[in-house]
Design an enzyme around this catalytic site. Structure first.
Site, mmCIF file in Angstrom:
data_model
loop_
_atom_site.group_PDB
_atom_site.id
_atom_site.type_symbol
_atom_site.label_atom_id
_atom_site.label_comp_id
_atom_site.label_asym_id
_atom_site.label_seq_id
_atom_site.Cartn_x
_atom_site.Cartn_y
_atom_site.Cartn_z
ATOM 1 N N HIS A 166 -11.024 -8.053 -0.468
ATOM 2 C CA HIS A 166 -9.801 -8.180 0.328
ATOM 3 C C HIS A 166 -10.142 -9.071 1.530
ATOM 4 C CE1 HIS A 166 -9.597 -4.014 -1.313
ATOM 5 N NE2 HIS A 166 -8.290 -4.126 -1.299
ATOM 6 N N ASP A 187 -12.032 -7.180 4.169
ATOM 7 C CA ASP A 187 -13.419 -6.741 3.910
ATOM 8 C C ASP A 187 -14.382 -7.829 4.339
ATOM 9 O OD1 ASP A 187 -12.063 -4.953 2.227
ATOM 10 O OD2 ASP A 187 -12.553 -6.136 0.440
HETATM 11 C C1 XUL Z 1 -7.231 1.521 -4.059
HETATM 12 C C2 XUL Z 1 -7.733 0.426 -4.908
HETATM 13 C C3 XUL Z 1 -7.843 -0.899 -4.236
HETATM 14 C C4 XUL Z 1 -7.501 -2.055 -5.105
HETATM 15 C C5 XUL Z 1 -7.517 -3.383 -4.397
HETATM 16 O O1 XUL Z 1 -7.178 2.745 -4.695
HETATM 17 O O2 XUL Z 1 -8.059 0.619 -6.058
HETATM 18 O O3 XUL Z 1 -9.136 -1.014 -3.746
HETATM 19 O O4 XUL Z 1 -8.363 -2.158 -6.199
HETATM 20 O O5 XUL Z 1 -6.676 -3.403 -3.293
#
Ligand code: XUL
Ligand code: CO
Length: 433
Positions: A99, A102
């Protein structure tokens, strides 16, 4: 200075090896069903768990020992990139996912956040070029900041929608720049806690509009990666709109977003009251199977524990269905975190090796079952009444309620049913495990 000086490159040593820092089943070049293992899986590390997970939980603070961490600065974020690539190189992990937040610290404004991200992306690009490691998918964190308290694309606050659009715009550019295979939308807070205060139709219309804007912008900048939606039924909200594969597919069709595929996650499937195999089967036969976030939950806990998958039945079931639908456009991303009690850096290695070996074993078992054709043969036989006679005529569209009623009035009752043989089949699978 290496971050993991005591860990060598993890090698394939075969099933007889007792070395916990070696692969016993994952052999990237081994060909199964005409494809190298590395291409069946495209294993990926989830940056948020592996490199930003602290081990904190609602009852206690951080536990992870991460000697390279020096605070939430751009310099430290760049240094962390080097640590992450050392880890992936040693692991033979060829992909990663992240993300925006992150990867680089969030600034006071969108402009400052974008600038921070650009600086870290430079380091990512260099490391990708140096190692050949690739981006599986990018995504934007549209759920942590308090501005998203009511959601992002589904927020009652139009400015939150606009800010989220700015974030996704930037992450699409970054994902393109890094050559990402895809882009994921997980609806972090796109749902509701209470229907008394919620205009569901308006929220879903906004989500549809938001995703169309993403498609349009991707086209404009020439990003040709695959878009994925990641279903999850609850957590953080009590009801997430993208609750499971079926709900997502209905939404995508209703809003004309048919180029999307699904990124299915094991623990999300179980929270929805399904198995991951159910979700893969559902998405697969509807033409929406895309990618997998591999992990597992704990039946005794019941929330999204994001544990590493080690259960051979689970990986066998995943691979049976993934092979059946011709593989994944995305890959297998370990959206999994080491336990709070597994706080040493080496635990990251044990966790990923265990997950990769479990999937490699699942692949080989599934391929052996398919090679013998035992399940296929049974299922074909079970539906044989549809291959000729009245069944075939119905499938060919030759009947109506009247003609079928006529048929049964003449015949009197149905041909006797045969056994479903569940126990026989479960035992049969055990012969391959
Ligand atoms: C949350 C989840 C996230 C997604 C990406 O449960 O799985 O980490 O994979 O936003
Ligand atoms: Co996930």
């Amino acid at each position: 200075m290496p971050a993991f000086p005591d860990v060598p490159k993890i090698a394939f040593e075969g099933p007889k090896s007792k070395n916990p820092l070696a692969f016993r089943y994952y052999n990237p070049d081994e060909v199964v069903e005409g494809k190298a293992m590395r291409d069946h899986f495209r294993f990926s590390v989830a940056y948020w768990h592996a490199f930003r997970g602290t081990g904190s939980d609602p009852f206690g603070s951080a536990t992870m020992l991460r000697p390279w961490e020096r605070g939430d600065t751009v310099d430290n974020a760049i240094n962390r990139v080097h640590v992450a690539f050392e880890f992936m190189e040693k692991m033979g992990l060829e992909f990663y996912c992240f993300h925006d937040r992150d990867m680089a610290p969030e600034g006071k404004t969108l402009a400052e956040s974008n600038k921070n991200l650009d600086e870290v992306v430079k380091a990512l690009k260099e490391e990708q070029q140096r190692t050949g490691i690739k981006l599986l998918w990018g995504t934007a964190n549209l759920f942590s900041n308090p501005r998203y308290v009511h959601g992002a694309a589904t927020s009652c606050n139009a400015d939150a929608f606009a800010f989220a659009a700015g974030q996704v715009k930037k992450m699409l550019e970054v994902t393109k720049e890094l050559g990402g295979r895809g882009y994921v939308f997980w609806g972090g807070r796109e749902g509701y806690q209470n229907l008394y205060n919620t205009d569901m139709k308006r929220e879903l219309d906004h989500l549809g509009r938001f995703l169309h804007m993403a498609v349009d912008y991707a086209k404009k900048i020439g990003f040709s990666g695959q878009f994925f939606i990641e279903p999850k039924p609850k957590e953080p909200t009590k009801h997430q709109y993208d609750s499971d594969a079926a709900a997502c597919i209905n939404f995508l069709r209703a809003y004309g977003l048919n180029t999307f595929k699904l990124n299915l996650e094991t623990n999300h499937a179980t929270l929805a009251g399904h198995t991951i195999q159910h979700e893969i089967e559902y998405a697969g036969h509807q033409g929406f199977l895309g990618s997998i976030d591999a992990n597992t939950g704990d039946l005794l806990l019941g929330w999204d524990t994001d544990q590493f998958p080690t259960d051979i039945y689970l990986t066998t079931q995943c691979m049976l269905s993934i092979l059946k639908y011709g593989g994944l456009a995305g890959g297998i991303n370990f959206d999994a975190k080491v336990r709070r009690e597994s706080f040493e850096p080496v635990d990251l290695f044990y966790a990923h090796i265990g997950g990769m070996d479990a999937f490699a074993r699942g692949l080989k078992i599934a391929a052996a079952i398919r090679a013998d054709g035992v399940l296929d043969k049974f299922v074909r036989g079970r539906y044989a009444s549809w291959d000729s006679g009245i069944g075939k005529e119905i499938d060919d569209g030759k009947h109506t309620f009247e003609t079928l009623s006529e048929h049964m009035l003449k015949k009197g009752d149905v041909t006797p049913n045969t056994s479903g043989r569940q126990e026989y089949l479960e035992h049969l699978i055990n012969m391959y495990v």
